[in-house]
Design an enzyme around this catalytic site. Structure first.
Site, PDB file in Angstrom:
ATOM      1  N   ASP A  90       0.879  -1.354  -0.155  1.00 49.93           N
ATOM      2  CA  ASP A  90       0.105  -0.098  -0.070  1.00 49.93           C
ATOM      3  C   ASP A  90       0.901   1.290   0.075  1.00 49.93           C
ATOM      4  OD1 ASP A  90      -2.352   1.582   0.040  1.00 49.93           O
ATOM      5  OD2 ASP A  90      -2.882   1.044   2.063  1.00 49.93           O
ATOM      6  N   LYS A  91       0.228   2.526  -0.073  1.00 50.14           N
ATOM      7  CA  LYS A  91       0.819   3.622  -0.105  1.00 50.14           C
ATOM      8  C   LYS A  91       0.272   4.550   0.841  1.00 50.14           C
ATOM      9  CE  LYS A  91       0.058   8.044  -1.716  1.00 50.14           C
ATOM     10  NZ  LYS A  91      -0.735   8.736  -2.135  1.00 50.14           N
ATOM     11  N   HIS A  92       0.799   5.398   1.450  1.00 52.58           N
ATOM     12  CA  HIS A  92       0.360   6.424   2.416  1.00 52.58           C
ATOM     13  C   HIS A  92       1.057   7.479   2.160  1.00 52.58           C
ATOM     14  CE1 HIS A  92      -1.959   7.842   5.761  1.00 52.58           C
ATOM     15  NE2 HIS A  92      -0.762   8.416   6.289  1.00 52.58           N
ATOM     16  N   SER A  93       0.183   8.761   2.211  1.00 51.23           N
ATOM     17  CA  SER A  93       0.701  10.036   2.093  1.00 51.23           C
ATOM     18  C   SER A  93       0.604  11.091   3.381  1.00 51.23           C
ATOM     19  CB  SER A  93       0.122  10.756   0.678  1.00 51.23           C
ATOM     20  OG  SER A  93       0.248  11.970   1.087  1.00 51.23           O
ATOM     21  N   THR A 130      -8.383  10.805   0.553  1.00 54.47           N
ATOM     22  CA  THR A 130      -8.705   9.928  -0.720  1.00 54.47           C
ATOM     23  C   THR A 130     -10.419   9.391  -0.749  1.00 54.47           C
ATOM     24  OG1 THR A 130      -6.687   9.069  -1.097  1.00 54.47           O
ATOM     25  CG2 THR A 130      -8.314   7.754  -1.865  1.00 54.47           C
ATOM     26  N   ARG A 178      -4.606  13.807  21.102  1.00 49.49           N
ATOM     27  CA  ARG A 178      -3.580  14.802  20.447  1.00 49.49           C
ATOM     28  C   ARG A 178      -4.086  16.144  19.758  1.00 49.49           C
ATOM     29  NH1 ARG A 178      -0.979  10.797  16.472  1.00 49.49           N
ATOM     30  NH2 ARG A 178       0.222  12.582  15.790  1.00 49.49           N
ATOM     31  N   SER A 193       1.126   6.174  14.699  1.00 48.57           N
ATOM     32  CA  SER A 193      -0.148   6.325  14.218  1.00 48.57           C
ATOM     33  C   SER A 193      -0.241   5.792  12.697  1.00 48.57           C
ATOM     34  CB  SER A 193      -0.539   7.994  14.231  1.00 48.57           C
ATOM     35  OG  SER A 193      -1.690   8.205  13.911  1.00 48.57           O
ATOM     36  N   LYS A 197      -1.691   1.558  11.852  1.00 50.32           N
ATOM     37  CA  LYS A 197      -3.175   1.578  10.857  1.00 50.32           C
ATOM     38  C   LYS A 197      -2.438   0.750   9.429  1.00 50.32           C
ATOM     39  CE  LYS A 197      -3.706   5.637  11.029  1.00 50.32           C
ATOM     40  NZ  LYS A 197      -4.127   7.153  11.128  1.00 50.32           N
ATOM     41  N   LYS A 198      -1.322   0.904   8.934  1.00 48.08           N
ATOM     42  CA  LYS A 198      -0.797   0.220   7.889  1.00 48.08           C
ATOM     43  C   LYS A 198      -0.499  -1.207   8.306  1.00 48.08           C
ATOM     44  CE  LYS A 198      -2.181   3.114   5.238  1.00 48.08           C
ATOM     45  NZ  LYS A 198      -3.044   3.124   3.997  1.00 48.08           N
TER      46      LYS A 198
HETATM   47  N1  URA Z   1      -1.541  11.083   9.672  1.00 49.76           N
HETATM   48  C1  URA Z   1      -1.961   9.984  10.667  1.00 49.76           C
HETATM   49  O1  URA Z   1      -2.554   9.184  10.274  1.00 49.76           O
HETATM   50  N2  URA Z   1      -1.620  10.228  11.994  1.00 49.76           N
HETATM   51  C2  URA Z   1      -0.752  11.259  12.444  1.00 49.76           C
HETATM   52  O2  URA Z   1      -0.461  11.310  13.509  1.00 49.76           O
HETATM   53  C3  URA Z   1      -0.528  12.196  11.562  1.00 49.76           C
HETATM   54  C4  URA Z   1      -0.918  12.013  10.019  1.00 49.76           C
END
Ligand code: URA
Length: 450
Positions: A90-93, A130, A178, A193, A197-198
Site C-alpha cells: 500500500d501507499k500512504h501520504s 482519498t 492529540r 499512528s 494502521k498500515k
Molecule cells: N496522519 C496520521 O495518520 N496520523 C498522524 O498522527 C498524523 C498524520
C-alpha cells in the site's frame, strides 16, 4: 526509581507519566498496561494527555516507538491475506493539496500483479482525503464489510476502502486527544499512528509519500526527513518493507484541487492526458511499490512500462472495473466533465499592473487548502458534510510564467458569495516576481529513503 522502566511489575499511570516526563524509556509491558487501561476506561483521558505531552517534549527511543506501534496495531483487528505477503503493498501520504495519486496508483499496481487493500481516510484540516474524493463518484461505496474487501482482492487484486472502527481503535482515541492537546506534531506519535494502521492492513510493503513545503504537515525538509527516518527505522524493526519518498508540496499537485475536480484530473491521468507533474509522481510512487515486491526490477524500465499502462488505456479500464464493483457509476467516469459542475466559476487573475506577465516565485499552498475548506470542499469538524463540486482549477506551479489576464487559479463555488469570500485568500497565496526572473523549480521527488 530508575529513569528507565525495566521491570515487568505493574506501574500505576502516574509512574508511567513520570518516566516519560523525566526523559526515560517506558517498557513494552508498562506502556501496554497503561494504554490498554485507557481503552478499557481505567486510565483517565487527562493522564494520557499528560503522557502525550511528555512524549511530545521528550520524544521516544526507536524501540519505544516500535512498541507503541505494535500496541496500537494490536488494539484492533489485524487483517491477514492468503497471497504472498511481499505482493500485498500500500501507499500512504502525509497529506497535500491536489494529491489524487492514490486513484492512479491502485490500477497501475494491480496491472503489475500486486494486491492493494487500500484503506484510506477522510480529509481533515486543509488537506484532502482519498475517501472524500472517491465519494464524489455517484454510487461509490467505500464502507465495505471484511467479506466484500476479500472478494474485491480475490477478483480485482485491490479496492478502495474506508477505515473501520475495528482497525487500530487506540489510534483513533489517541488522535482525538492529540488534536485537542497540541500534541499532533510529534515524530514518534505520528510514526506510530501511521504505521499501526498500515500494519493492521496485513501488508508486506509500504510506500510513504512524506511531503514538505508550504502545503504539507511538515513544512521544513529537515522535519520531513526526520519523520521519514523514524518511519523507516520503525518499519524495519516490525518487519515491514518500506520506501519513503520525500516530495515537494510547495506547489499544488496538478491543476485541480477539490474532491470531484480531482476525480476529473485522475481520469485525465489514467487516460494519459493529465498534467505532467502528477502523472510523473503517480508513476514513480507506483514503481516504488512494485520495487518493494520485486526489488531486482530496473526502476526506469518499470516507469516506462507503467506509463504504457496509462497510454494503452488499461489502467483506466482497471480503475473503472474496481469503481463499478464498489457501486460507482461507470458512465460518470467515461466523461470527466461530469465532475466539473459547480454553479459559480470565478477566475483569480494576475493584478493588472503586471503588464508583461510575471513568474510565480512561491505559493502558500496551505491557503489554497483553507480556501477549498471554506468553499465547503473540506471539513471544519469531523461531522461536516462535504460539497464534492467545489474547489480550484487552472492552478499554477512555482516557476510557471503567467501572462496578463491569465488566471492564477479558477474558483469553483456553490454561490457567488462563497466565491467572493475566498477570492482574496486565493490571490494572496501566490507571490509573483518580474517575468525575467528565473525561479528554480523543486524536484517533485527530493529523496527516497529505504
Ligand atoms: N496522519 C496520521 O495518520 N496520523 C498522524 O498522527 C498524523 C498524520
Amino acid at each position: 526509581m530508575s529513569l528507565n522502566d525495566s521491570t515487568k511489575s505493574k506501574l500505576i499511570p502516574q509512574e508511567v507519566i513520570r518516566i516519560k516526563r523525566d526523559g526515560g524509556i517506558v517498557s513494552f509491558d508498562a506502556l501496554n498496561q497503561f494504554l490498554s487501561g485507557f481503552l478499557a476506561g481505567n486510565v483517565e483521558d487527562y493522564q494520557v494527555a499528560a503522557f502525550l505531552m511528555a512524549t511530545w517534549l521528550r520524544g521516544m527511543a526507536a524501540q519505544e516507538t516500535a512498541d507503541l506501534t505494535t500496541i496500537m496495531r494490536d488494539s484492533g483487528k489485524v487483517l491477514a491475506w492468503d497471497y504472498p505477503r511481499n505482493l500485498v503493498v500500500d501507499k500512504h501520504s502525509t497529506g497535500g493539496i491536489g494529491d489524487k495519486t492514490s486513484l492512479v496508483l491502485l490500477p497501475l499496481c494491480i496491472l503489475e500483479g500486486l494486491y492493494i487493500p487500500m484503506i484510506s481516510g477522510r480529509g481533515l484540516g486543509h488537506t484532502g482525503g482519498t475517501l472524500d474524493k472517491l465519494e464524489a463518484i455517484p454510487g461509490m461505496e467505500v464502507r465495505v464489510s471484511a467479506e466484500k474487501m476479500r472478494a474485491m482482492l480475490d477478483r480485482f487484486h485491490g479496492g478502495f476502502f474506508g477505515q473501520t472502527d475495528e482497525i487500530a481503535p487506540l489510534d483513533r482515541r489517541l488522535y482525538a486527544l492529540r488534536d485537542v492537546t497540541a500534541t499532533v506534531e510529534s515524530i514518534p506519535l505520528i510514526t506510530a499512528s501511521i504505521l499501526s494502521k498500515k500494519l493492521a492492513e496485513g501488508i508486506g510493503g509500504l510506500v510513504m509519500d512524506v511531503k514538505f513545503g508550504s502545503g504539507a504537515f511538515m513544512r521544513e525538509k529537515s522535519d520531513a526527513e526526520a519523520l521519514a527516518n523514524m518511519l523507516v527505522a520503525t518499519a524495519r524493526r516490525l518487519g515491514l518493507q518500506i520506501r519513503c519518498c520525500l516530495t515537494d508540496m510547495g506547489s499544488p499537485l496538478g491543476s485541480m484541487a477539490g474532491n470531484g475536480l480531482e476525480v476529473a484530473e485522475a481520469i485525465d491521468i489514467l487516460k494519459n492526458e493529465g498534467p505532467a507533474d502528477t502523472t510523473r509522481l503517480s508513476i514513480e510512487l507506483a514503481a516504488h511499490m512494485v520495487m518493494l515486491a520485486r526489488p531486482d526490477s530496473d526502476f526506469d524500465q518499470l516507469c516506462a512500462r507503467l506509463h504504457g499502462h496509462l497510454a494503452s488505456g488499461k489502467a483506466f479500464e482497471v480503475f473503472a472495473d474496481v469503481i463499478s464493483a464498489q457501486g460507482g457509476d461507470r458512465r460518470s467516469l467515461e466523461d470527466r466533465n461530469w465532475f466539473i459542475k459547480a454553479p459559480v466559476r470565478r477566475r483569480v487573475e494576475l493584478p493588472s499592473h503586471w503588464d508583461d506577465g510575471a513568474v510565480i516565485e512561491s505559493i502558500d499552498v496551505r491557503r489554497l487548502g483553507v480556501a477549498i475548506q471554506m468553499l465547503g470542499g473540506g471539513r471544519m469538524k469531523v461531522s461536516d458534510r462535504i460539497n464534492p463540486d467545489v474547489g480550484l482549477s487552472a492552478l499554477k506551479r512555482v516557476g510557471d510564467h503567467v501572462e496578463r489576464g491569465e488566471p492564477l487559479a479558477e474558483i469553483h463555488a456553490q454561490t457567488v458569495s462563497d466565491a467572493d469570500a475566498v477570492a482574496n485568500l486565493v490571490a494572496a497565496a501566490f507571490v509573483v516576481v518580474d517575468p525575467t526572473t528565473t525561479v528554480p523549480r523543486e524536484n517533485l521527488v527530493w529523496k527516497v529513503l529505504s
